[in-house]
Design an enzyme around this catalytic site. Structure first.
Site, short mmCIF file in Angstrom:
data_model
loop_
_atom_site.label_atom_id
_atom_site.label_comp_id
_atom_site.label_asym_id
_atom_site.label_seq_id
_atom_site.Cartn_x
_atom_site.Cartn_y
_atom_site.Cartn_z
N ARG A 1 0.78 -1.22 0.01
CA ARG A 1 -0.09 0.09 0.04
C ARG A 1 0.80 1.05 -0.01
O ARG A 1 2.00 1.04 -0.08
CB ARG A 1 -0.98 0.12 1.31
CG ARG A 1 -0.13 -0.31 2.51
CD ARG A 1 -1.12 -0.31 3.52
NE ARG A 1 -0.36 -0.47 4.84
CZ ARG A 1 -1.08 -0.46 5.95
NH1 ARG A 1 -2.38 -0.61 6.23
NH2 ARG A 1 -0.38 -1.12 7.26
N ASN B 1 -5.68 6.84 5.15
CA ASN B 1 -5.11 6.02 6.15
C ASN B 1 -3.60 6.31 6.63
O ASN B 1 -2.88 6.01 6.09
CB ASN B 1 -5.32 4.45 5.92
CG ASN B 1 -4.95 3.75 7.26
OD1 ASN B 1 -5.86 3.55 8.08
ND2 ASN B 1 -3.87 3.11 7.22
N GLU B 2 -3.41 7.02 7.89
CA GLU B 2 -2.11 7.14 8.39
C GLU B 2 -1.25 8.00 7.26
O GLU B 2 -0.27 7.13 6.72
CB GLU B 2 -1.38 6.00 8.77
CG GLU B 2 -2.39 5.34 10.05
CD GLU B 2 -1.32 4.31 10.60
OE1 GLU B 2 -0.40 3.56 10.03
OE2 GLU B 2 -1.57 3.93 12.01
N GLU C 1 -7.28 3.24 15.83
CA GLU C 1 -7.13 1.86 16.00
C GLU C 1 -6.29 1.64 17.33
O GLU C 1 -5.65 2.37 17.73
CB GLU C 1 -6.09 1.51 14.79
CG GLU C 1 -6.70 1.78 13.59
CD GLU C 1 -5.72 1.61 12.27
OE1 GLU C 1 -4.63 0.96 12.51
OE2 GLU C 1 -6.02 2.01 11.10
N TRP D 1 4.34 -6.36 13.69
CA TRP D 1 5.27 -5.68 13.27
C TRP D 1 6.42 -5.30 14.21
O TRP D 1 7.33 -4.76 13.82
CB TRP D 1 4.73 -4.34 12.58
CG TRP D 1 3.74 -3.54 13.24
CD1 TRP D 1 2.23 -3.59 13.13
CD2 TRP D 1 4.04 -2.64 14.34
NE1 TRP D 1 1.86 -2.79 14.13
CE2 TRP D 1 2.51 -2.24 14.92
CE3 TRP D 1 5.02 -2.44 15.06
CZ2 TRP D 1 2.34 -1.41 15.87
CZ3 TRP D 1 4.77 -1.48 16.23
CH2 TRP D 1 3.62 -1.16 16.59
N GLU E 1 -0.94 -9.40 6.99
CA GLU E 1 -0.91 -8.90 8.25
C GLU E 1 -1.73 -10.39 8.97
O GLU E 1 -2.50 -10.18 9.99
CB GLU E 1 -2.01 -7.83 8.54
CG GLU E 1 -0.92 -6.54 7.98
CD GLU E 1 -1.64 -5.35 8.16
OE1 GLU E 1 -2.64 -5.16 7.70
OE2 GLU E 1 -1.32 -4.40 9.01
N GLN E 2 -1.54 -11.53 8.53
CA GLN E 2 -2.07 -12.67 9.08
C GLN E 2 -2.09 -13.00 10.73
O GLN E 2 -2.64 -13.51 11.21
CB GLN E 2 -1.82 -14.15 8.32
CG GLN E 2 -2.07 -13.91 6.80
CD GLN E 2 -1.37 -14.79 5.91
OE1 GLN E 2 -0.15 -14.75 5.88
NE2 GLN E 2 -2.21 -15.72 5.19
N HIS F 1 -1.47 -10.64 13.18
CA HIS F 1 -2.04 -9.66 13.90
C HIS F 1 -2.92 -10.10 14.96
O HIS F 1 -3.74 -10.77 14.42
CB HIS F 1 -2.32 -8.40 13.31
CG HIS F 1 -2.28 -7.04 13.76
ND1 HIS F 1 -3.09 -6.69 14.74
CD2 HIS F 1 -1.40 -6.00 13.67
CE1 HIS F 1 -2.64 -5.47 14.93
NE2 HIS F 1 -1.75 -5.15 14.56
C1 GAL Z 1 -1.71 0.54 11.16
C2 GAL Z 1 -2.41 0.50 10.07
C3 GAL Z 1 -3.58 -0.57 9.75
C4 GAL Z 1 -2.73 -1.86 10.21
C5 GAL Z 1 -2.28 -1.78 11.57
C6 GAL Z 1 -1.71 -3.05 12.04
O1 GAL Z 1 -0.67 1.27 11.02
O2 GAL Z 1 -3.41 1.81 9.86
O3 GAL Z 1 -4.15 -0.58 8.47
O4 GAL Z 1 -1.91 -2.00 9.21
O5 GAL Z 1 -1.45 -0.65 11.62
O6 GAL Z 1 -0.88 -2.89 13.47
#
Ligand code: GAL
Length: 705
Positions: free
Chosen positions: A150, A188-189, A340, A348, A388-389, A391
């Site tokens: 992205r 988004n961010e 969020e 991550w 992101e499986q 998370h």
């Molecule tokens: C944020 C992002 C989300 C997702 C999340 C995972 O930075 O806006 O889309 O990736 O991290 O922690």
């Protein structure tokens, strides 16, 4: 479908923070003029919201009712949808498929869940980037971003913005009056800038508008140094290399201006079509403290601020997260959303460990205590594929609740009980910490010692302030200050003449201004101030910094505020007025510093200005802050709390709600200065509270504050 009940709220959290501030001594100027909150702000901040990021486009429609029923059973009343769904909304250029989103919103409404729509512009579809590769972002090293991830677009690309305006306009036309849509998140961010040729031309044009002539630019950046003088605008480079500090500062400001115009493009498209009660925000990432661009500027045109609150590795550090939350609240000086939140763990961090059991609940209530009116977990359920499986989520790949779901369900029950008490309240503080992006950038361009971390320095001030007052505002150095009794400005490196006038007016009207290390070294172009530090405030202080030193070992410090050490950075001060008093002096150990003043103070007008030139050890810092607050008459009715206990107060319209959290391992008892009702436990009246580890209490004052 339930409807928003706004009737009991005459003063929302927003106006409480902005408008109803008290505590100003009579000599001070009045606070900001009273302004009624807009319908959009009333929607966002009129109650407590619990939610999740939900991606209906990743699942068969037949699954939606089951997910939404599970959400409803957890007390979730809002979902954010759509922010990565461009290829589902417009699978081919000009071929729009909004029906599925309309059905998802309707299904959510059947479960009493409202919707925030994220505009999908953070992830352009493959047809767009392959047909129009000129919209792709160029990394600082010259590589072109490609599809498959992205954020691969150039934020300055006029063509990309045309596509953004088109999809956002169509979404706004379709859903701008949908009663179940309460708000919008733009993109988004905002994250990556671009170094393509078009962006470079825009940078040069932006500089031309800003400076007018090359002569002015050359003067501001002192380009005589190393033969940098520019004779044509198109010679000015755009890169991410360490370079001329004036150019680097201007580039950060240009990045801010470019994200701002990227945002404005969508803001205009939304405002032209949506109902006034729908709010517009964006979710700000980068662990809150990120400094790619100026958060005050970006949030100014939005209805509310929102951020993404992740701990990453480790456990919640409540001072850090509390400070970050106060910083976020300060962007617009009103309550905000956590768009969020971490559902236990992420994918991550170096080690993606989970928050302890009860830690998500404690963190959620910590956010509410610091002024959040909404907490949405990222994410509801992980897609079976995609990046992101691993998370954390609330339900698993089988669609059944994860262990954390029950903790969230408990938060949902508690939000229902507490929403009425908390609605219309907001944190309120008598003290503030000042932040400036220009200063942050200027110091980080030239740290002089790798040990100088501005966030750590801020936290050195925040910790005693929080312990002693239980309510700290963190605001822009340019914010209205009249209602604060004391403001602390650590690391306020860039002090222009106009900022100096603002701070001087505060002191003259009775405020106490405490400048911390590295203050006032630079002007607005990142040039050295010829007065030395604190630049244009030298006459007010009646003193200045004679020399600064990066320390390799702590130095002894002693004086009226106590004894201890200074670390990392030390400035030797020189009083230049008979009225300037020395508060602390350096002891033996570093011959340059021995006997020199480390902190000085001068009373001026109705107020005072202090300069603290070093980073004190924790004990001496506490003593220094305590002494300063006592002299200014600031104290908390709750006194000093047991270790590990965090206390947050939200005040509004004759009400006071206190949130207590035990972040420590041992049980603790907190005595209350007056009787309070236990909001989470049938309104029992208490004079003290006992909390187990990760325990939370929400208390409402029984008498008017
Ligand atoms: C944020 C992002 C989300 C997702 C999340 C995972 O930075 O806006 O889309 O990736 O991290 O922690």
């Amino acid at each position: 479908m339930m409807r928003l009940n706004r009737s009991p709220l005459t003063c929302t959290a927003a106006c409480a923070a902005l408008l109803c501030a008290t505590g100003a001594p009579p000599v001070r100027a009045a606070t900001a003029p009273v302004r009624a909150p807009s319908p959009a702000v009333r929607t966002a901040l009129g109650r407590l919201w619990l939610g999740a990021a939900w991606y209906p486009e990743q699942w068969p429609e037949s699954r939606w009712p089951k997910d939404l029923a599970l959400m409803q059973a957890a007390g979730i009343n809002v979902v954010r949808v759509g922010e990565f769904a461009w290829s589902a909304l417009e699978p081919h250029q000009g071929d729009y498929h909004f029906g599925w989103l309309a059905r998802a919103i309707a299904e959510a409404a059947r479960h009493h869940i409202y919707v925030v729509i994220g505009t999908p512009t953070d992830a352009p579809p493959a047809w767009l980037t392959s047909r129009y590769p000129q919209v792709l972002r160029i990394h600082a090293d010259g590589r072109r971003a490609e599809h498959g991830n992205r954020r691969q677009f150039s934020y300055a690309s006029p063509l990309y913005r045309t596509f953004c305006r088109d999809i956002v306009t169509r979404l706004a036309e379709r859903f701008g009056h949908n009663p179940d849509v309460i708000g919008w998140q733009i993109d988004n961010e905002y994250t990556n800038e671009s170094y393509d040729a078009g962006t470079r031309r825009q940078f040069q044009l932006w500089l031309k508008r800003r400076f007018g002539t090359l002569a002015a630019l050359n003067r501001a950046w002192t380009t005589a140094y190393w033969s940098q003088t520019y004779t044509a605008w198109n010679q000015i480079p755009l890169n991410a290399l360490p370079g001329n500090p004036g150019l680097m500062l201007a580039h950060r400001q240009f990045v801010t201006a470019t994200w701002l115009s990227f945002q404005r493009n969508q803001l205009r498209a939304l405002r032209a079509h949506i109902a006034p009660r729908q709010f517009i925000t964006t979710n700000i990432g980068g662990l809150g403290w990120s400094d790619n661009w100026d958060h005050y500027a970006i949030t100014r045109p939005l209805d509310i601020a929102a951020w993404d609150d992740y701990v990453g590795e480790g456990q919640l550090n409540f001072y850090r997260n509390g400070a970050m939350s106060d910083f976020v609240r300060g962007w617009k000086r009103q309550d905000y959303w956590v768009m969020e939140a971490q559902p236990g763990f992420v994918d991550w961090a170096p080690v993606n460990n989970s928050l302890v059991k009860g830690g998500v609940r404690a963190m959620t209530w910590e956010s509410i205590g610091h002024g959040a009116d909404a907490v949405l977990f990222w994410q509801w359920r992980s897609a079976l594929g995609g990046q992101e499986q691993y998370h954390g989520t609330l339900v698993g790949p089988d669609g059944r609740p994860e262990p954390l779901y029950r903790e969230v369900q408990r938060i949902g029950r508690e939000f229902k009980r507490a929403s009425a008490a908390i609605a219309g309240t907001s944190p309120r503080s008598q003290v503030a910490l000042l932040v400036s992006y220009d200063s942050r950038w200027a110091i980080d361009f030239q740290r002089q010692t790798r040990r100088y971390h501005q966030l750590r320095v801020l936290l050195d001030y925040y910790r005693p302030l929080e312990n002693l007052t239980h309510a700290v505002d963190i605001v822009s150095a340019r914010a209205p200050l009249a209602h604060y009794k004391v403001v602390f400005a650590p690391s306020l490196n860039v002090i222009s003449r106009s900022l100096a006038r603002h701070l001087r007016a505060y002191v003259l009207s009775g405020g106490v201004l405490v400048l911390g290390p590295r203050s006032g070294m630079k002007d607005q172009y990142d040039r050295l101030n010829v007065e030395r530090q604190p630049g244009p405030l030298v006459p007010l202080l009646g003193g200045r910094v004679q020399q600064y030193y990066a320390l390799d070992a702590p130095v002894a410090v002693a004086g009226a505020a106590g004894d201890g050490t200074g670390r990392i950075w030390a400035e030797a001060l020189t009083p230049r007025s008979r009225k300037t008093r020395v508060l602390l002096r350096y002891g033996a150990g570093n011959a340059w510093l021995t006997g020199e003043p480390a902190a000085i103070e001068r009373r001026y007008g109705h107020g005072a200005i202090l300069y603290l030139g070093t980073i004190l050890d924790r004990r001496l810092m506490h003593a220094f802050v305590e002494r300063t607050l006592a002299a200014a008459g600031v104290r908390s009715p709750f006194g000093v709390l047991p270790r590990g206990i965090e206390l947050m107060r939200r005040v509004g319209a004759g009400r006071e709600v206190v949130i207590l959290i035990n972040h420590g391992a041992a049980r603790r008892t907190v005595r209350l200065p007056y009787a309070m009702r236990d909001v989470l436990h049938r309104g029992r009246v208490l004079r003290s509270v006992r909390l187990r580890s990760e325990g939370v209490a929400v208390l409402e004052r029984t008498s008017a504050p």
